[in-house]
Design a protein around this motif. Sequence first.
Motif, PDB file in Angstrom:
ATOM      1  N   MET A 140       0.810  -1.213   0.000  1.00 38.65           N
ATOM      2  CA  MET A 140       0.000   0.000   0.000  1.00 38.65           C
ATOM      3  C   MET A 140       0.846   1.266   0.000  1.00 38.65           C
ATOM      4  O   MET A 140       0.318   2.354  -0.087  1.00 38.65           O
ATOM      5  CB  MET A 140      -0.924  -0.019   1.221  1.00 38.65           C
ATOM      6  CG  MET A 140      -0.223  -0.084   2.528  1.00 38.65           C
ATOM      7  SD  MET A 140      -1.241  -0.766   3.832  1.00 38.65           S
ATOM      8  CE  MET A 140      -2.404   0.529   4.120  1.00 38.65           C
ATOM      9  N   TYR A 141       2.153   1.131   0.098  1.00 38.96           N
ATOM     10  CA  TYR A 141       3.005   2.323   0.130  1.00 38.96           C
ATOM     11  C   TYR A 141       3.480   2.681  -1.262  1.00 38.96           C
ATOM     12  O   TYR A 141       4.576   2.315  -1.666  1.00 38.96           O
ATOM     13  CB  TYR A 141       4.189   2.103   1.058  1.00 38.96           C
ATOM     14  CG  TYR A 141       3.755   1.796   2.450  1.00 38.96           C
ATOM     15  CD1 TYR A 141       3.179   2.767   3.229  1.00 38.96           C
ATOM     16  CD2 TYR A 141       3.889   0.535   2.967  1.00 38.96           C
ATOM     17  CE1 TYR A 141       2.744   2.493   4.497  1.00 38.96           C
ATOM     18  CE2 TYR A 141       3.455   0.251   4.238  1.00 38.96           C
ATOM     19  CZ  TYR A 141       2.875   1.239   4.994  1.00 38.96           C
ATOM     20  OH  TYR A 141       2.442   0.954   6.242  1.00 38.96           O
ATOM     21  N   ARG A 142       2.619   3.362  -1.998  1.00 39.02           N
ATOM     22  CA  ARG A 142       3.071   3.889  -3.281  1.00 39.02           C
ATOM     23  C   ARG A 142       3.643   5.272  -2.985  1.00 39.02           C
ATOM     24  O   ARG A 142       2.963   6.282  -3.156  1.00 39.02           O
ATOM     25  CB  ARG A 142       1.888   4.007  -4.246  1.00 39.02           C
ATOM     26  CG  ARG A 142       1.206   2.707  -4.534  1.00 39.02           C
ATOM     27  CD  ARG A 142       1.974   1.847  -5.484  1.00 39.02           C
ATOM     28  NE  ARG A 142       2.132   2.465  -6.793  1.00 39.02           N
ATOM     29  CZ  ARG A 142       3.053   2.087  -7.656  1.00 39.02           C
ATOM     30  NH1 ARG A 142       3.900   1.141  -7.360  1.00 39.02           N
ATOM     31  NH2 ARG A 142       3.128   2.679  -8.833  1.00 39.02           N
ATOM     32  N   SER A 143       4.875   5.322  -2.540  1.00 33.02           N
ATOM     33  CA  SER A 143       5.416   6.625  -2.181  1.00 33.02           C
ATOM     34  C   SER A 143       6.908   6.678  -2.493  1.00 33.02           C
ATOM     35  O   SER A 143       7.523   5.676  -2.840  1.00 33.02           O
ATOM     36  CB  SER A 143       5.161   6.951  -0.720  1.00 33.02           C
ATOM     37  OG  SER A 143       6.126   6.332   0.074  1.00 33.02           O
ATOM     38  N   TYR A 144       7.441   7.870  -2.347  1.00 30.53           N
ATOM     39  CA  TYR A 144       8.796   8.155  -2.835  1.00 30.53           C
ATOM     40  C   TYR A 144       9.902   7.427  -2.085  1.00 30.53           C
ATOM     41  O   TYR A 144      10.986   7.259  -2.590  1.00 30.53           O
ATOM     42  CB  TYR A 144       9.056   9.663  -2.771  1.00 30.53           C
ATOM     43  CG  TYR A 144       8.822  10.260  -1.400  1.00 30.53           C
ATOM     44  CD1 TYR A 144       9.857  10.358  -0.490  1.00 30.53           C
ATOM     45  CD2 TYR A 144       7.562  10.708  -1.008  1.00 30.53           C
ATOM     46  CE1 TYR A 144       9.649  10.880   0.768  1.00 30.53           C
ATOM     47  CE2 TYR A 144       7.346  11.225   0.251  1.00 30.53           C
ATOM     48  CZ  TYR A 144       8.400  11.310   1.133  1.00 30.53           C
ATOM     49  OH  TYR A 144       8.186  11.816   2.378  1.00 30.53           O
ATOM     50  N   SER A 145       9.619   6.981  -0.847  1.00 34.25           N
ATOM     51  CA  SER A 145      10.732   6.469  -0.045  1.00 34.25           C
ATOM     52  C   SER A 145      10.714   4.965   0.113  1.00 34.25           C
ATOM     53  O   SER A 145      11.607   4.424   0.740  1.00 34.25           O
ATOM     54  CB  SER A 145      10.698   7.124   1.336  1.00 34.25           C
ATOM     55  OG  SER A 145       9.469   6.839   1.953  1.00 34.25           O
ATOM     56  N   VAL A 146       9.708   4.283  -0.441  1.00 31.39           N
ATOM     57  CA  VAL A 146       9.588   2.849  -0.213  1.00 31.39           C
ATOM     58  C   VAL A 146      10.047   2.085  -1.453  1.00 31.39           C
ATOM     59  O   VAL A 146       9.638   2.399  -2.567  1.00 31.39           O
ATOM     60  CB  VAL A 146       8.133   2.478   0.140  1.00 31.39           C
ATOM     61  CG1 VAL A 146       7.988   0.988   0.291  1.00 31.39           C
ATOM     62  CG2 VAL A 146       7.718   3.169   1.415  1.00 31.39           C
ATOM     63  N   GLN A 176       9.851  -0.621  -4.046  1.00 31.48           N
ATOM     64  CA  GLN A 176       8.670  -1.342  -4.519  1.00 31.48           C
ATOM     65  C   GLN A 176       9.019  -2.812  -4.769  1.00 31.48           C
ATOM     66  O   GLN A 176       9.069  -3.289  -5.889  1.00 31.48           O
ATOM     67  CB  GLN A 176       8.115  -0.691  -5.782  1.00 31.48           C
ATOM     68  CG  GLN A 176       7.800   0.794  -5.632  1.00 31.48           C
ATOM     69  CD  GLN A 176       6.632   1.065  -4.704  1.00 31.48           C
ATOM     70  OE1 GLN A 176       5.600   0.446  -4.810  1.00 31.48           O
ATOM     71  NE2 GLN A 176       6.816   1.957  -3.748  1.00 31.48           N
TER      72      GLN A 176
END
Lengths: 416, 162, 180
Positions: C110-116, C118
């Motif tokens: 669920m972490y569609r973000s800049y720091s995670v 993929q």
Amino acid sequence: MEQLEKETDPKILQALLASRNDYTIEDALENEMILNMGPQHPATHGVLRLLLRLDGERIIGCVPELGYLHRGYEKMAENMSYYEFIPHTDRLDYISPMANNVAWVLAVEKLAGIEAPKRAQYIRMMIAELARIASHLVAVGAFAMDVGALTVFLWTLREREKILDIWDILCGARFTNSYTRIGGVANDAQPEALAKAKWFIDQFEPYLAEVEQLLNTNRIFIERVDGVGVISKEDAIDLGFCGPNLRACGVEFDLRRNAPYLCYNEMDFKIPTYTEGDCLARYFLRLDECRESAKIVRQVLEKMPQGPVHADMPKQVLPQKDEVYTKMEELIHDFMIVNFGINPPVGEIYHAIEGSKGELGFYFVSKGEGHPWKCKIRSPSFNNIQSLPKLVIGHLISDVVAIIGSIDPIMGEADK
Amino acid sequence: MDLKTLIPQKLKEKFPAVEFEITDYKDELTFKFDKKFVVEICAFLKSDPELEFKSCTDITAIDWATRKNRFTMVYNIFSMKHNFRLRLKADVDEADCKVDSVSSVWRAANWQERETYDMYGIKFNNHPDLRRMYMPEEFEYYPLRKDFPLMGIPGSLPLPKK
Amino acid sequence: MGLEAYLKDTGFITTQVNAIIAWARKSSVWPMPMGISCCAIEMMAVGDPKYDIARFGSEVMRFTPRQCDLMIVAGTVTYKMAPVVRKIYDQMPDPKWVIAMGACTSTGGMYRSYSVVQGIDQFLPVDIYLAGCPPRPDNLLHALMKIQEKIGKTKASQFHNVPLKEEGVKLPELNVIQKN
């Protein structure tokens, strides 16, 4: 050391060398060294990294380094609707997900001007207090495990499993629940769940006494934590301590009493405080809070009112699933809320609850759109870790483990 | 006297030269003033024996993206004596992206300001240890600015080789 | 008990070295709990009396990578954390296996973000992807059983980083003690 210098950012090392050197011993040896602790260390409760400057085994400087679990929550919150973010709040303080759910929906309700019905508020109080018990059980267990008492950890986790079983009945998920909804809770509490909660509270206190017996008569445990990591009342307030850690310093501050939300002003409970401000006081305080929470849950179960669990505001509150499938009106509302959000009015609010680690607050800036323009998460662990250098300086390396365990940081919410 | 009338009155007496923009929304009092006076006003609010805002709950910033003054600093402070929460705000322009640090007033502000610097790139004068809080030191962007994409900029953060 | 009763009269069995080593190896997998976030709590729950990972011979969780042969990556791996995870993996002795526990470890979840990151398979070889956010403890036990199955079927020559594959590598001679 050379390798550490090569791999560590020069700015962190610089900060470490410049960090305050309060402690002096008269015949200081000239062999200081720098020790890296974490981010993969069993006692740092996740991914906290500490750089310690040592003189012998005594700590003379400490720089915590965060961000190993920075997941970009605030950025994500700006890009999703208020409903969509509820599952994300579970993963903030992942030891007590239910309390975070409650904090989020209360903040959104304050912004949008919704009030949940009485029964929903009572259910929320019950789950928040059970979450506090679960969280403190893990905190005490992990703390005891860090200083060498493994059995306590197994016993407290066994108790925690019973709370997870209640949640399993209540909402179908045992760990990351997402049970609350804006304007109420996902579904009414089943009689089985309430009965199980009652059963749990009744059998809980003897077990707690057992755990206490195991630790309080353990001389090794007491001597390792007594008088370690002392912080004064003034320092604690100035450094932003909150929650149980602040109360262990002698400040009687609890948002449930000082800024009552939900129906806490109808409940009869005490706020335990200790004046010592050391690791032992923080441990005692957590156990006392467990007892007070159990008392609140018992009162909630006795006074639990009947009635709906959703506010009657169809434009803002998600309708029940069976109504969505059978009624046109509800289907339209469901579609609008899911696609465009609840569109609270323009404005900004801050709302905080007493989470299990301390003051968990959300600050919203709304531009009248379905998603927040700005969402700031005020996390208690972040502020608690900040005072770690103050606590550990002058102690031995083995005390660091005890101190981290006693302030109970959760990196999920500290790093956001 | 009610705090909502007492605080504005005291502030206006003490700082006659400062223009205050006072709002009261949902029972939350907010003061907005020029960023030059941040440290003075904070120190006064903390030390005044009738107010005692000893606890700094939260410091953050808002990015308005298109406004003239792009950023707004937000200080959430709390008085345990009165159980009263107060919000202070000060506008910061992108051309002069600097504010005086209040970490000399509240030590809790130290990390909160570092976080704001990390996320928005607002610099704090006289801050004892202004480093990035979460992101690696070599990262060049400020993630919470509105022009930074959610998924980040590809290649800006290195990964180890497989 | 079963084996001893069976061998009561004869006292020895014939088998392949591969088989007996794989059997021993799979029944005592020592996990390295790379607990990063929420999944770490469920990983702790696997060790508790209710789920009891000791039934599978894996209760020896070692926090030093040098003593482990299974890394359970439990939790969101960020770009800042990725070099640390890789380094710990590199410190583990061969042969080694990896479980990517949970959705965000496997794919970013669920972490569609800049720091995670993929999916950790961008920088680690992964053997089992475990679904769930976080997976229930039973699910982790299932993954462990699958890993045991895999270890049971694997021969030494199939391990990662084994010099056997390259030609010209001389292995040290075995010292066989011969009686008489």
